[in-house]
Design an enzyme around this catalytic site. Structure first.
Site, PDB file in Angstrom:
ATOM      1  N   ASP A 526      71.035  53.001  64.652  1.00  0.00           N
ATOM      2  CA  ASP A 526      72.473  52.770  64.800  1.00  0.00           C
ATOM      3  C   ASP A 526      73.187  53.979  65.376  1.00  0.00           C
ATOM      4  O   ASP A 526      72.722  55.107  65.303  1.00  0.00           O
ATOM      5  CB  ASP A 526      73.105  52.383  63.457  1.00  0.00           C
ATOM      6  CG  ASP A 526      72.985  53.484  62.419  1.00  0.00           C
ATOM      7  OD1 ASP A 526      71.950  54.161  62.403  1.00  0.00           O
ATOM      8  OD2 ASP A 526      73.926  53.672  61.625  1.00  0.00           O
ATOM      9  N   GLU A 527      74.327  53.705  65.971  1.00  0.00           N
ATOM     10  CA  GLU A 527      75.328  54.693  66.372  1.00  0.00           C
ATOM     11  C   GLU A 527      74.785  55.771  67.317  1.00  0.00           C
ATOM     12  O   GLU A 527      74.990  56.956  67.102  1.00  0.00           O
ATOM     13  CB  GLU A 527      75.966  55.331  65.135  1.00  0.00           C
ATOM     14  CG  GLU A 527      76.730  54.328  64.293  1.00  0.00           C
ATOM     15  CD  GLU A 527      77.473  54.951  63.124  1.00  0.00           C
ATOM     16  OE1 GLU A 527      78.511  54.385  62.731  1.00  0.00           O
ATOM     17  OE2 GLU A 527      77.022  55.986  62.596  1.00  0.00           O
TER      18      GLU A 527
END
Length: 856
Positions: A526-527
């Site tokens: 993620d991210e």
């Protein structure tokens, strides 16, 4: 000759020692004339929200010299933690701020800073983006560094945080809490279901059983481990451990017996005057039967040693709704010791949660010893003041300048982790380790940089590059959500995959040694910010040599394709955050994400947290596309969010607020019907955000494999704070993941369903207040759960109070003091005029936050 040399050295030493005081340096003189860092106090206060009509906050930091010597005009820096947007309001301010990396900033004096004399103060105003609703966004972790020794950080006293003088952000009011509690009824204890979470079938017979230490536990050979654990729990009640015996003995007993035809986690429980029978087809089912028996016992049984306990007569048939019932524990941002992990496992087991998602590495720390890679914990597992991060990581989240002095540092040895795995195994909890990749990997990157440098000094270039995680010539510019510019692994390096294979294989070896199951590893995903990899030479070489890779976006699928192949070769499947299963689509320059069909066949499981904005339906889109989905919705399941919109309630609030009701009223298969409030906790007045959103197809319901509540630890620095944020919120998750789909969830907008919900909610909070939380005062050493704030309504000359958790006691004072256990208990409306203070107390005497109102 030796004698003459010895004599000369002695004479030189004596002379040097004798004359040293006359040779005091300017630097030493300066040090002697300046204040001690511990004598510099700091006070911070919000002055104005929505400053200049923008989404920003004006605050003031006041320096005070509490010592007898001055703080010089120059020659020092203050390091602290905040958003990089935290800057001085005025261009001619006496200090200026400089972002370093992540949330670490430095404050240095400007030409207008004058020496701060003894007793003097100086006020500096700052502007920062966003609103500051509670102390979680206050600047923290201040420490001082002198310019003449920049390698040493000096602790300052903790900054004093002053509550804003007036409410500018709409904090929750006592009457709001009263309104929230108004529908809750105080139910008689005998009416409550006495097994928790709520079983599928439950009937009370009125025929109890008298349990003593003399009653043996008779167990089928397959259930001996479960019987032994149950006997250990009964020993804490009776002071004597009941005998654990094989089948065959007659007489009154607790019997764990095999019964064919039940599901893998199903059980039956029957209590009669002749004994207790627990039936299951598997050890897992038998274990859950023993946990239900624990909650069936009166919570007061744990308060002191008992001679006997009356066990209510019941008939229970039960099995869980979802097979994946998870708690995610983040020990990377702030570390929790092994003993606390074991305590959390006790709690999970009691309430039949069966997955510990173990988030042991992130940007701020790597917490697990990996044989052969000592730098991961020696460098990545420790934080303190550093100029180069070669020996340990920079401070983060207010961890301070001193290495190993706070929850910023710490790790589990291989032996620790194996002990955790065995403990979880015995309690039928799967531990899913998470290796954050390719983003959120700064601790691993810095650790492998240190390893690289070590081997290069030894002239071992091949060994140095074996596990390197970044392209040394990468000039890419990016900034992550957490403000780091160097936290993403380079996915074009062969050494990246060598590193992940090494860590994966060492994990597999530890699980094998522990005899613990491992079907999947969570590889994060993620991210990852924009700009990553764009100016990396090794990335450009890979793109040039691989026609299937069109641009850096395609590296995502390249990376997780290789990860999936690596996992499959080891009989594992990949778990990840939702981005792992998404594909970027750019239409007319606008970026959007769709489910990636390429990985569906790879049996990847997605933890989907994002149900905000345009991603409200993301979990359902992915399930409909064929992915196995674990609902991890930020709106209802993120335990690190503050309980309420209150200054005193610490915790994050970017995803809203999370009290005990939100997990309880979460409707997994139609969660848009659960979205009652916005991120400001205000009732939704429009459902337009749901228009055109994808609903869960009936055929895809089987792809919703479970629920998960994460507790991210940015603001969680102690075991007490962890337990406060965890409880009682996690009990709502336990109920919703285990119990059958409630009738009120089918059509929650109907009047009939609303009435059924109100009744179910009352039953739930009564069970918590009268049974489960009193039990947790003592269970596994006792838990520091949150005690609610009293709701208070002043109306027509009367003051009324209520409580979220019946069974707890409201006490009040009218003399200006805070309530204590000796204060008068609230029993009805109060007509006395003046200031009245209320607080809620649990049975053990712990109190919640004080609420004071005026009856005019």
């Amino acid at each position: 000759m030796k004698y003459l040399l010895f004599t000369f050295l002695n004479i030189f030493t004596v002379c040097s020692s004798h004359t040293a005081p006359k040779q005091t340096t300017t630097s030493q003189t300066q040090r002697a004339e300046r204040l001690e860092p511990k004598e510099l106090s700091l006070t911070w206060e919000v002055l104005e929200e929505k400053y200049q009509g923008k989404n920003q906050t004006l605050s003031v930091l006041t320096f005070k010299n509490e010592g007898k010597k001055p703080l010089p005009a120059t020659g020092w820096s203050l390091y602290f933690h905040s958003t990089p947007s935290f800057k001085t309001k005025d261009s001619d301010a006496p200090v200026k701020t400089e972002p370093i990396n992540g949330d670490l900033l430095r404050m240095v004096p400007t030409a207008s800073f004058k020496p701060l004399a003894s007793g003097a103060t100086v006020r500096v105003e700052f502007v920062a983006a966003g609103q500051i609703l509670n102390e979680s966004r206050a600047p923290k972790g201040f420490y001082l560094v002198w310019d003449d020794d920049k390698t040493k950080g000096h602790d300052l006293p903790s900054v004093t945080l002053v509550k804003p003088a007036k409410d500018q952000v709409g904090w929750i009011k006592p009457q709001d809490i009263f309104a929230q509690n108004r529908s809750i009824k105080d139910l008689p204890a005998q009416q409550l279901t006495k097994v928790f979470p709520s079983p599928a079938q439950y009937k009370e017979t009125g025929q109890s059983f008298n349990l003593t230490a003399a009653v043996p536990v008779i167990a089928d050979n397959a259930f001996q481990r479960e019987a032994t654990l149950l006997a250990g729990h009964l020993e804490t009640i009776f002071g004597q451990k009941p005998a654990v015996q094989a089948p065959g003995a007659a007489g009154k007993a607790i019997r764990l017996q095999k019964k064919a035809g039940l599901g893998p986690e199903a059980y039956e429980l029957e209590v009669t005057p002749q004994g207790i029978v627990l039936s299951a087809a598997t050890p897992t089912g038998a274990f859950y039967a023993t946990q239900s028996l624990k909650t069936l016992l009166p919570p007061s049984a744990l308060a002191k040693k008992q001679a006997s306990v009356a066990v209510p007569g019941v008939q229970v048939k039960d099995e869980p709704r979802f097979g994946h019932r998870a708690f995610m524990m983040d020990v990377a941002r702030n570390f929790q010791k092994k003993e606390q992990v074991l305590k959390v496992l006790d709690l999970m087991a009691l309430y039949k949660l069966n997955v510990l998602h173990f988030h042991f590495n992130d940007d701020e720390g790597w917490r697990l010893e990996i044989p052969g890679l000592p730098e991961l914990t020696q460098v990545g597992g420790r934080r303190g003041h550093t100029l180069d991060e070669k020996n340990f990581m920079q401070p983060a989240l207010g961890s301070g300048p001193t290495v190993d002095a706070s929850s910023g540092s710490g790790y589990y040895t291989k032996a620790d982790f194996i002990e955790i795995l065995k403990y979880a195994r015995d309690r039928h909890i799967k531990v899913i380790p998470e290796i954050e990749t390719p983003g959120h990997a700064r601790a691993a990157i810095k650790a492998m940089d240190a390893r690289y440098e070590r081997f290069m000094k030894e002239g071992k270039k091949a060994e140095a590059e074996q596990y390197l995680l970044r392209d040394l010539n990468d000039k890419s510019v990016y900034r992550s959500v957490q403000y780091f510019n160097d936290n993403v692994i380079n996915v074009a390096l062969p050494s990246t995959y060598a590193f992940l294979e090494k860590v994966t294989d060492e994990l597999l070896a530890m699980y094998k040694e522990a005899g613990a199951p491992l079907q999947t590893i969570h590889y994060g995903g993620d991210e990852v910010p924009n700009g990553v990899w764009e100016k990396s030479p090794v990335v450009q070489n890979l793109l040039a040599s691989n026609p299937s890779l069109k641009n850096v976006d395609d590296l995502w699928y390249y990376f997780f394709g290789k990860i999936a192949a690596m996992a499959k070769a080891r009989n594992l499947y990949v778990s990840g955050w939702e981005e792992v299963g998404l594909r970027k689509v750019r239409t007319n320059g606008k970026l959007s994400y769709v489910a990636n069909p390429d990985f569906v066949k790879e049996n990847m499981h997605m933890d989907v947290w994002n149900n905000q904005g345009s991603n409200i339906d993301l979990a359902y889109r992915m399930a409909n596309a064929g992915y196995k989905v674990v609902l991890t919705n930020v709106s209802h399941l993120y335990l690190d969010l503050a309980y309420q919109r209150s200054y005193e309630e610490n915790g994050l609030y970017w995803g809203g607020f999370l009290d005990v009701d939100k997990p309880f009223y979460f409707i997994p298969l139609d969660y848009m019907q659960s979205m009652r409030v916005n991120d400001d906790n205000q009732p939704l007045t429009s459902l337009a955000a749901f228009d055109g959103k994808e609903r869960l197809n009936p055929a895809a319901r089987a792809n919703i494999v479970g629920l998960q509540s994460p507790l991210w630890s940015e603001t969680v620095k102690t075991p007490e704070r962890l337990e406060y944020m965890l409880l009682p919120k996690i009990l709502g998750l336990a109920e919703r993941a285990w119990a059958p789909d409630p009738a009120w969830a089918t059509n929650p907008a109907s009047a009939e369903s609303k009435a059924a919900y109100t009744q179910a909610w009352s039953s739930f909070v009564n069970v918590l207040g009268k049974r489960e939380l009193p039990r947790l005062n003592y269970y596994s050493g006792g838990f520091n759960y949150r005690i609610p704030t009293a709701g208070v309504l002043v109306e027509k000359g009367q003051v009324q109070a209520n409580v979220q958790l019946p069974g707890m006691t409201i006490r009040y004072t009218t003399d200006g003091t805070n309530p204590t256990m000796k204060s008068k208990a609230y029993t009805g409306p109060i007509t006395k005029k003046g200031m009245i203070s209320f607080a809620v107390f649990d049975a053990a005497g712990r109190m919640g936050r004080v609420t004071t109102v005026e009856n005019k």
